[in-house]
Scaffold this motif. Structure first.
Motif, short mmCIF file in Angstrom:
data_model
loop_
_atom_site.label_atom_id
_atom_site.label_comp_id
_atom_site.label_asym_id
_atom_site.label_seq_id
_atom_site.Cartn_x
_atom_site.Cartn_y
_atom_site.Cartn_z
N ALA A 100 0.86 -1.19 0.00
CA ALA A 100 0.00 0.00 0.00
C ALA A 100 0.88 1.23 0.00
N ARG A 101 0.26 2.36 -0.38
CA ARG A 101 1.02 3.61 -0.36
C ARG A 101 0.28 4.62 0.52
N ALA A 102 1.04 5.25 1.42
CA ALA A 102 0.43 6.21 2.34
C ALA A 102 0.24 7.54 1.63
N GLU A 103 -0.99 8.05 1.71
CA GLU A 103 -1.29 9.34 1.10
C GLU A 103 -1.58 10.41 2.15
N GLN A 104 -1.89 9.96 3.35
CA GLN A 104 -2.15 10.92 4.43
C GLN A 104 -1.40 10.46 5.67
N ALA A 105 -0.98 11.42 6.48
CA ALA A 105 -0.33 11.08 7.74
C ALA A 105 -0.94 11.93 8.84
N SER A 106 -1.15 11.33 9.99
CA SER A 106 -1.61 12.08 11.16
C SER A 106 -0.67 11.69 12.31
N PRO A 107 -0.84 12.26 13.49
CA PRO A 107 0.01 11.83 14.60
C PRO A 107 -0.22 10.37 14.97
N TYR A 108 -1.32 9.80 14.52
CA TYR A 108 -1.68 8.46 14.97
C TYR A 108 -1.65 7.40 13.89
N GLY A 109 -1.25 7.76 12.69
CA GLY A 109 -1.18 6.72 11.67
C GLY A 109 -1.17 7.27 10.27
N LEU A 110 -1.23 6.32 9.35
CA LEU A 110 -1.18 6.63 7.92
C LEU A 110 -2.48 6.19 7.29
N ALA A 111 -2.75 6.70 6.11
CA ALA A 111 -3.93 6.25 5.38
C ALA A 111 -3.60 6.27 3.90
N GLY A 112 -4.23 5.37 3.17
CA GLY A 112 -4.00 5.33 1.74
C GLY A 112 -4.66 4.11 1.13
#
Ligand code: SAH
Ligand code: F3S
Length: 494
Positions: free
Chosen positions: A466-478
């Protein structure tokens, strides 16, 4: 928005209804508070009740037996259990035949006080005797059937000589993709603030063959990730007998088996994809462990290595057994072996003697090491601990303020740590779907970072890219990397 905000401590977990048991079978509802080890113990207790012919119910009103698995680590954890017990009292008035049990750290710590404050509790079972619960409940029910009018007095079992980890053959595995596996119990350290050594007892490592047997048992039933649990999991084996001459030697002290040996053995277990560790203590980080982490690619590139404070004066007061310099050297040893290792820490703010400058030192240290995951706790005095003998000299107001400040800094550092992964391809292990977000899955990267994966047709236990498109203090999303096919569920998965 894909990224959720994970809770800072484990949420309460309640029994899920079991499908296999006959409708007439008596039913257990178990409510778990606290750490992963409690979650594991609860699974074992549920497993033993199922084996004894009980069913599990997700509805407390339908249960014949209600058990609370409790935590004592902070006062707040105990308060929550008291309030649940209060709620249950009303229920028991309507259902006098209900059996109420309390297990875990609070049961061990308070024993008789529980019967005094909550007269409707029937059984109190400590941290080493909990596997006896099904028999105790059966005895109680039989006693009640014989003498319907007189209610037997509450029974407590809190001896520390029991062997809590029994073989699981013949039990159902209900853990899913992520399987918790306790490899050692208790703690031989004595951090000034901590109640754990007094309620969980001295260290008791399970023999390696037993750990491997259980690991195999879990993996054959669908576990893809094994989370090895211990209060100081990297001191595993220190208490086992020294190996006899001529016997195979481990990598621990005097040839004893160690956590490194468990990693090498589990690395060879077919079907197992990942090994996660909770929690390490800096004093027991050895070159052998660093090498094993580097050589076993199933071990996640993440370690929870709580530092608690960034001030040497406070660490001394806490009796943590290391100073910052030693902690730095341990991190260096680990990062030399595994350069991309991510670290997590627990922090206590407002421990007695923590002045403003000590707190500021914690802020510096969090930034210096760059912890990707941080849990911040306000100091909570625990009766009988060494810190409880000091004056609790940091006001509640100051604790609250420091807690908020450290959290804000932690969020900034965590966000940067996660953002560094943006755009990179991640090897993701899919754990489970989000409950209220259709098409979004919870996964973890090889660095143990939480990843919200938007994908169709993925199954728990699948390994995907998978490829991460968003990052927050608590994790990645994509999403999945183009061309990636969704994985399939493992055979035998629930
Ligand atoms: N075995 C683990 C942690 C056990 S308790 C270890 O070695 O660190 C989990 C966390 O709760 C601790 O790391 C600590 O940060 C926090 N904690 C323990 N006792 C506490 C107390 N009296 N007040 C506030 N936080 C506490
Ligand atoms: Fe507690 Fe310290 Fe052991 S935090 S569990 S006494 S290592």
């Amino acid at each position: 928005m894909l990224l959720g905000h994970p809770p800072m401590s484990l949420p309460r977990v309640e029994s899920r209804t079991s499908s296999a048991s006959p409708p007439a079978a008596p039913k257990l509802h178990l409510v778990t508070f606290g750490c992963q080890m409690n979650k594991y113990d609860s699974e074992r207790v549920e497993g033993r009740f199922l084996k004894a012919g009980y069913g599990l119910t997700a509805e407390i009103e339908q249960a014949d037996v209600v058990v609370f698995n409790t935590c004592s680590v902070r006062d707040h954890a105990e308060e929550r259990v008291w309030s649940w017990l209060g709620e249950l009292k009303r229920h028991k008035v309507r259902r006098p035949d209900l059996v109420v049990g309390v297990m875990g750290c609070m049961a061990q710590r308070l024993e008789g006080e529980i019967f005094q404050r909550a007269g409707h509790v029937d059984l109190v079972v400590g941290t080493r005797a909990f596997q006896r619960l099904p028999e105790l409940v059966e005895d109680l029910r039989a006693q009640r059937a014989r003498a319907a009018a007189s209610r037997p007095n509450g029974l407590s079992l809190t001896g520390m000589d029991e062997r809590p980890d029994l073989e699981r053959e013949g039990e159902q595995y209900r853990g899913g993709t992520l399987g918790y596996l306790t490899v050692m119990r208790g703690c031989d350290l004595n951090c000034s603030f901590c109640i754990v050594p007094s309620v969980r007892g001295r260290v008791l490592s399970r023999p390696p063959e037993e750990v491997l047997r259980e690991a195999r048992w879990m993996v054959e039933r669908g576990a893809k990730v094994l989370c090895l649990l211990g209060q100081t999991v990297n001191s595993y084996g220190e208490d086992l007998p020294e190996v006899a001459p001529g016997q195979p030697r481990g990598r621990g002290r005097g040839g004893r088996p160690s956590l490194a040996d468990l990693l090498y053995a589990l690395q060879e277990l077919p079907g197992l994809e990942r090994i996660r560790l909770i929690t390490l203590h800096p004093a027991y980080v050895t070159p052998a462990l660093a090498r094993a982490l580097a050589e076993c690619d199933k071990a996640e590139r993440f370690l929870p290595l709580p530092v608690q404070s960034g001030s040497d004066a406070v660490l001394r007061a806490m009796k943590r057994g290391y100073n910052l310099d030693l902690y730095r050297r341990k991190v260096e040893l680990l990062r030399q072996a595994v350069p991309d290792l991510e670290l997590g820490s627990d922090w206590i703010v407002g421990h007695p003697l923590e002045r403003e400058q000590d707190f500021a030192a914690s802020e510096h240290f969090l930034e210096e090491i760059g912890f990707a995951v941080n849990y911040v706790f306000k100091y909570s005095p625990r009766p009988g601990t060494r810190s409880d003998g000091f004056e609790d000299d940091v006001s509640e107001e100051q604790k609250r303020e420091r807690n908020a400040r450290l959290l804000a800094l932690a969020e900034r550092v965590q966000r940067a740590r996660h953002a560094a992964q943006l755009g990179r391809e991640q090897e993701l292990l899919v754990e489970e779907p989000y409950e209220r977000r259709p098409g979004v899955w919870k996964g973890r990267t090889r660095h143990g970072l939480a990843f919200a994966l938007e994908a169709r047709d993925v199954s728990p236990g699948a390994s995907v890219r998978a490829r991460a498109e968003q990052a927050s203090p608590y994790g990645l999303a994509g999403g999945l990397v183009c061309g990636e096919r969704a994985g399939t569920a493992p055979a035998g998965a629930p």
